[in-house]
Design an enzyme around this catalytic site. Structure first.
Site, PDB file in Angstrom:
ATOM      1  N   ARG A  13      -9.893   9.217  13.529  1.00  0.00           N
ATOM      2  CA  ARG A  13      -9.071   9.835  12.478  1.00  0.00           C
ATOM      3  C   ARG A  13      -9.834  10.906  11.712  1.00  0.00           C
ATOM      4  NH1 ARG A  13      -8.571   8.728   6.922  1.00  0.00           N
ATOM      5  NH2 ARG A  13      -9.601   6.698   6.972  1.00  0.00           N
TER       6      ARG A  13
ATOM      7  N   GLU B   1     -13.761  17.778   3.578  1.00  0.00           N
ATOM      8  CA  GLU B   1     -14.433  16.610   4.156  1.00  0.00           C
ATOM      9  C   GLU B   1     -14.759  16.927   5.605  1.00  0.00           C
ATOM     10  OE1 GLU B   1     -13.027  12.821   1.669  1.00  0.00           O
ATOM     11  OE2 GLU B   1     -11.548  13.412   3.138  1.00  0.00           O
TER      12      GLU B   1
ATOM     13  N   GLY C 234       0.854  -1.189   0.000  1.00  0.00           N
ATOM     14  CA  GLY C 234       0.000   0.000   0.000  1.00  0.00           C
ATOM     15  C   GLY C 234       0.885   1.234   0.000  1.00  0.00           C
TER      16      GLY C 234
ATOM     17  N   LEU D 273      -8.168   1.540  -2.797  1.00  0.00           N
ATOM     18  CA  LEU D 273      -9.601   1.857  -2.701  1.00  0.00           C
ATOM     19  C   LEU D 273      -9.868   3.307  -2.306  1.00  0.00           C
ATOM     20  CD1 LEU D 273     -10.779  -1.239  -0.637  1.00  0.00           C
ATOM     21  CD2 LEU D 273     -10.961  -0.928  -3.109  1.00  0.00           C
ATOM     22  N   ALA D 274      -8.835   4.010  -1.846  1.00  0.00           N
ATOM     23  CA  ALA D 274      -9.068   5.349  -1.278  1.00  0.00           C
ATOM     24  C   ALA D 274      -9.729   6.257  -2.313  1.00  0.00           C
ATOM     25  CB  ALA D 274      -7.762   5.935  -0.788  1.00  0.00           C
TER      26      ALA D 274
ATOM     27  N   ARG E 129     -16.360  11.891  11.973  1.00  0.00           N
ATOM     28  CA  ARG E 129     -16.971  10.601  11.604  1.00  0.00           C
ATOM     29  C   ARG E 129     -17.654   9.894  12.760  1.00  0.00           C
ATOM     30  NH1 ARG E 129     -12.378   8.236   7.522  1.00  0.00           N
ATOM     31  NH2 ARG E 129     -12.939   9.696   5.897  1.00  0.00           N
TER      32      ARG E 129
ATOM     33  N   HIS F 185     -14.153   0.839   9.205  1.00  0.00           N
ATOM     34  CA  HIS F 185     -13.439   1.497   8.113  1.00  0.00           C
ATOM     35  C   HIS F 185     -11.937   1.644   8.371  1.00  0.00           C
ATOM     36  CE1 HIS F 185     -12.849   4.111   4.715  1.00  0.00           C
ATOM     37  NE2 HIS F 185     -12.422   5.106   5.465  1.00  0.00           N
TER      38      HIS F 185
ATOM     39  N   GLU G 187      -1.330   1.978   8.236  1.00  0.00           N
ATOM     40  CA  GLU G 187      -2.447   1.683   9.142  1.00  0.00           C
ATOM     41  C   GLU G 187      -2.095   0.677  10.240  1.00  0.00           C
ATOM     42  OE1 GLU G 187      -6.153   1.394   7.034  1.00  0.00           O
ATOM     43  OE2 GLU G 187      -7.199   0.623   8.797  1.00  0.00           O
TER      44      GLU G 187
ATOM     45  N   SER H 258      -5.138   9.535   6.650  1.00  0.00           N
ATOM     46  CA  SER H 258      -4.478   8.244   6.683  1.00  0.00           C
ATOM     47  C   SER H 258      -3.414   8.125   5.596  1.00  0.00           C
ATOM     48  CB  SER H 258      -5.515   7.148   6.518  1.00  0.00           C
ATOM     49  OG  SER H 258      -4.867   5.952   6.263  1.00  0.00           O
TER      50      SER H 258
ATOM     51  N   HIS I  22     -17.063   4.140   9.470  1.00  0.00           N
ATOM     52  CA  HIS I  22     -17.383   5.223   8.532  1.00  0.00           C
ATOM     53  C   HIS I  22     -18.900   5.351   8.452  1.00  0.00           C
ATOM     54  CE1 HIS I  22     -17.534   7.692   4.966  1.00  0.00           C
ATOM     55  NE2 HIS I  22     -16.224   7.809   4.986  1.00  0.00           N
TER      56      HIS I  22
END
Ligand SMILES: Cc1cc2nc3c(=O)[nH]c(=O)nc-3n(C[C@H](O)[C@H](O)[C@H](O)COP(=O)(O)OP(=O)(O)OC[C@H]3O[C@@H](n4cnc5c(N)ncnc54)[C@H](O)[C@@H]3O)c2cc1C
Length: 431
Positions: free
Chosen positions: A362, A111, A13, A44-45, A266, A327, A351, A367, A225
């Site tokens: 977070r 965000e 990753g 996937l981010a 979140r 998540h 992670e 991340s 999430h």
């Protein structure tokens, strides 16, 4: 069969790839993935990578990170994260990452819990863009050798010093000896029935740390999430990025009423959704973008648009059924500011590690940034030490029952989560 290298990196990753590219190119590096090289959460981010926009933005970025983390963060680590954000984004651009721009200026999106727009992104598939660019560079480096479908089951150690890793590949044991090892094995989503994570990520780094008495930190901090696409399936839950709310989407209950400030951190949004689901006795709530410009939605969120359409939802008109899902893992292997663990010559980044940067919760898009900043720090540290460190070999333990070792690792990780978060016991898979 034994392999020898200067640096063993387990994980492909952002943390694994970026540390590999920041290591000196005269060091022999073995870069390992459990499955295919792109089967990572990094790939996937969606939303993007948070960064200070300039010097003036740094204090507020620090404060937003601390506030989201309920002030349980390590302040020094947060300062490092924010201070080094701009230079690492520049380095990513040099490595070929194409962030969205208007003319020559980076476009920043927003965000939840960020007090300003500060997230660089590539449409709604930032992770794929970053991973593809880094993989392209890694493949060109002659000193980096990639090993796919290798399962790290334990470390080779002597007197609390890491000497490499023990792997299983197609029912054979392979030992890799290294001067330094970086664990970049990612998160724990595969341990949960409902998670946005790749199913193969089952907290192997954690189990290995437990087996070797390596210090852990903040294991109880697990993030749910708020907006994963709701569907009854055993597959990975498809994420509806927080940037969708950042761009103005509304959360609605089953009566079509708004019930929460969509841009809260979140943990708060997830908790409000759970209460609303309980109150209205429903399995999900809805996310609506129908009041936003439809051509903008399709251009800004092409991946989310097409994935929802596959599931029968046209996000320009229909509300998306969503519910929280596991998540992200804020806790992990305890590391210092150079990503050093409590075991000599062993580093952890991304992670799987816990520098304390995220506190209890977070902040969105922090991340990938953490993966960049702290994996590069590990690489810099190793670059300085490598010539003075000899490769050491001992006879590693012989694994006879491979399936049993895999089951044992799964059990160790699940038992650890249960011990710290008994309230989540029904959310975990069984072993
Ligand atoms: C759907 C989704 C969207 C996200 N969006 C964002 C976002 O927009 N911004 C943001 O900042 N963060 C986002 N995140 C979080 C972020 O993507 C991850 O936290 C981050 O990518 C983790 O990177 P990593 O390098 O630590 O691990 P990963 O990218 O998950 O890679 C883990 C690697 O470890 C390897 N591995 C694991 N176990 C073993 C083993 N036993 N043996 C050998 N190899 C092993 C795997 O094969 C893999 O190569 C998102 C996460 C998800 C799931």
């Amino acid at each position: 069969m034994d392999i020898e290298c200067d640096v063993l990196i387990v994980g492909t990753g952002i943390a694994g790839l970026y540390s590999a590219l920041n290591l000196r190119d005269d060091l022999n590096i073995a870069l390992i993935s459990k499955g295919d090289i792109t089967k990572t959460n990094t790939y996937l981010a969606q939303g993007g990578i948070a960064t200070a926009k300039d010097e003036h933005d740094k204090p507020s970025f620090i404060e937003d990170t601390l506030r989201a983390g309920n002030y349980k963060n390590d302040l020094t680590a947060v300062r490092v994260l924010v201070d080094e954000s701009i230079e690492n984004i520049k380095k990513l651009i040099e490595l070929g990452v194409d962030f969205d721009k208007s003319k020559d200026n980076l476009l920043y999106t927003r965000e939840g819990a960020h007090s300003t727009n500060r997230i660089v992104h590539h449409k709604d598939y930032t992770g794929k863009e970053v991973a593809d660019s880094l993989i392209e560079k890694v493949l060109k480096r002659k000193n980096i050798k990639i090993y796919k479908n290798f399962y790290l089951c334990d470390l080779i150690t002597q007197n609390n010093r890491c000497l490499g890793g023990i792997f299983i590949k197609e029912s054979k044991q392979l030992n890799i000896f290294s001067k330094f090892t970086i664990l970049a094995t990612g998160g724990i989503g595969g341990l949960f029935k409902n998670s946005t994570n790749q199913r193969i990520l089952t907290g192997d780094g954690l189990s290995i740390a437990v087996k070797n008495n390596i210090k852990l930190k903040d294991i109880q901090y697990i993030q749910f999430h708020p907006t994963a696409f709701y569907e009854s399936t055993n597959e990975r839950r498809f994420l509806i990025s927080e940037s969708v709310r950042g761009e103005g989407a509304h959360l609605l209950n089953s009566k079509g009423e708004r019930f929460v400030d969509e841009l809260l951190p979140r943990d708060e949004v997830s908790s409000k959704i759970y209460s609303e689901m309980k109150k209205t006795n429903s399995s999900n709530v809805y996310l609506s973008l129908s009041h936003l410009n439809s051509s903008y939605i399709k251009q800004r969120f092409p991946k989310i648009y097409s994935e929802c359409l596959k599931r029968g939802i046209d996000i320009t008109k229909d509300s998306i059924p969503v519910a929280p899902a596991q998540h992200y893992f804020m806790g992990g292997i305890e590391v210092d500011l150079y990503s050093k663990t409590s075991m000599e010559n062993l580093f952890a980044a991304g992670e799987v590690s816990c520098s304390g940067v995220h506190g209890e919760n977070r902040l969105a898009s922090n991340s990938l940034l953490e993966g960049l900043v702290f994996s590069r720090r590990a690489a810099d540290y190793i670059n300085n030490l490598s010539d003075k460190t000899p490769l050491k070999k001992v006879s590693p333990k012989i694994i006879t029952d491979f399936e049993m070792v895999k089951r044992e690792n799964l059990k160790i990780a699940i038992d650890l989560i249960k011990e710290k978060r008994w309230d989540l016991k029904d959310e975990l898979i069984s072993y």
